[in-house]
Design a protein around this motif. Structure first.
Motif, PDB file in Angstrom:
ATOM      1  N   CYS A   5       0.933  -1.031   0.058  1.00  0.00           N
ATOM      2  CA  CYS A   5      -0.174   0.032   0.232  1.00  0.00           C
ATOM      3  C   CYS A   5       1.326   0.816  -0.099  1.00  0.00           C
ATOM      4  O   CYS A   5       2.075   1.593  -0.340  1.00  0.00           O
ATOM      5  N   CYS A  37       3.093   0.916   3.009  1.00  0.00           N
ATOM      6  CA  CYS A  37       4.192   1.005   2.446  1.00  0.00           C
ATOM      7  C   CYS A  37       5.490   1.369   2.430  1.00  0.00           C
ATOM      8  O   CYS A  37       6.843   0.898   2.800  1.00  0.00           O
ATOM      9  N   CYS A  52      -1.203  -2.567   6.935  1.00  0.00           N
ATOM     10  CA  CYS A  52      -1.559  -3.312   6.731  1.00  0.00           C
ATOM     11  C   CYS A  52      -1.342  -4.548   7.419  1.00  0.00           C
ATOM     12  O   CYS A  52      -2.203  -5.513   7.148  1.00  0.00           O
TER      13      CYS A  52
HETATM   14 ZN   LIG Z   1       0.835  -1.309   3.901  1.00  0.00          ZN
END
Ligand SMILES: [Zn+2]
Length: 362
Positions: A184, A187, A264
């Motif tokens: 994402c 990240c 996440c």
């Molecule tokens: Zn993430």
């Protein structure tokens, strides 16, 4: 915990009897085909921000036959938008039409088979749920990381794919996020960059072509996702440096596993809960400040009639169905019925607030 989001698009009214002639060339493209087109016709997209990227996204998806396109934008048009915001013209600037409304007007003429919905609002944690509850994808046409991080939280929480896009100067980036499957935005980037740390349209300028490239790439990703062609989705971060003739695809394969991403891995969504994100913002490249939550009672719309009479003694006043504007010597104050305001001529939030208090009240 991984939640499953039910895909109810198959249950939506199937437009089998619709004339598909207008999509003939697109359907002939084998990886999409007639079946892919039928999928697009049943799908719903949210385009968040309808400036430069959003114009291209909206135009492309409406032409492609995505069944329902919801456009949300907080701003109105200015002359210096026309260089890169391809859905608009000089009349839209003169009439002071909000971008979402002007865009919808054009888009309905382009494809009357598509339901186009225009919403004039700032996307924030208070309204995001109602904007995304029935859509199949979120598309980034914004100009700021606060809203992108809100979109990222929303995507991961509600399991709706989203496509990030951004550009500045002659450079641009895009990344596709399938929640729970691909890395994402957090990240890649743990937090929003500090104010002033990244160049803006104001400091670095922007060329029209990069907008079209990035938004076209985003739109193609949207077509893949909405038609169910997930195997074709880009798994990396695309970086375009148009002036220097460089295109790069940066692999993100292990990012989701390697980074201890709070979104996440720990399901922390502070932008969605409202712990992060500000209500007031300096608008990119506009020498203007947006004020939200300044109006005492959001449920009670501003009384434009009373304000119009008061303002006529103070400066030049412009009014249309969506907004009212007061031009002062060095500032321009624009208010919307819900009390939200854009104060032009300053980047100082305190000064903007005091102007609002003086000319609109609390
Ligand atoms: Zn993430």
């Amino acid at each position: 915990m991984v939640r499953e989001r039910e895909d109810d698009s198959a249950a939506r009214e199937a437009p089998w009897d619709m004339n598909l002639d207008r999509y003939a060339r697109q359907m002939r493209y084998a990886p999409l085909g007639v079946e892919g087109q039928q999928q697009l016709l049943r799908k719903r997209a949210l385009i968040c921000g309808c400036g430069a990227l959003g114009s291209v996204l909206a135009s492309t998806l409406v032409r492609a036959g995505v069944g329902h396109v919801r456009i949300v934008d907080r701003d109105f048009l200015e002359l210096n938008n026309l260089q890169r915001q391809v859905l608009f013209d000089e009349e839209d600037v003169t009439s002071g039409t909000p971008k979402a409304i002007a865009a919808a007007h054009k888009l309905r003429k382009i494809n009357s088979q598509v339901e186009v919905e225009a919403i004039v609002a700032d996307v924030d944690h208070r309204n995001i749920r109602s904007l995304v509850h029935d859509v199949d994808i979120l598309l980034d046409g914004t100009d700021n990381f606060e809203t992108r991080f809100l979109l990222n939280d929303t995507s991961l929480h509600f399991l709706i794919p989203w496509v990030y896009g951004g550009c500045i100067g002659a450079e641009g980036q895009t990344m596709t996020i399938l929640p729970g499957k691909t890395p994402c935005l957090r990240c890649l980037m743990r937090d929003t960059p500090p104010a002033g740390a990244t160049p803006s349209c104001d400091t670095a300028g922007i060329l029209g072509p990069i907008v079209n490239v990035v938004a076209s790439y985003q739109a193609c990703e949207a077509i893949k996702i909405l038609s169910g062609r997930h195997s074709a989705i880009n798994q990396g971060l695309m970086v375009f440096e148009m002036w220097d003739n460089r295109v790069r695809q940066i692999g993100l394969d292990s990012l989701r596993e390697l980074r201890d991403c709070p979104a996440c891995h720990r399901q922390e969504f502070p932008w969605l809960t409202g712990e992060r994100g500000s209500q007031s913002a300096v608008l990119c490249g506009r020498n203007a400040v947006q004020l939200s939550q300044v109006h005492a009672d959001p449920a009670e719309p501003l009384n434009f009639d009373t304000l119009y009479t008061q303002w006529q003694a103070m400066g030049r006043v412009q009014r249309n169905a969506y907004l009212m504007r007061l031009e002062l010597e060095s500032h321009v104050l624009t208010v919307f019925p819900d009390g939200r305001a854009i104060v032009g001529g300053t980047e100082d939030i305190a000064e903007a607030r005091s102007l609002y208090a003086r000319y609109v009240g609390h």
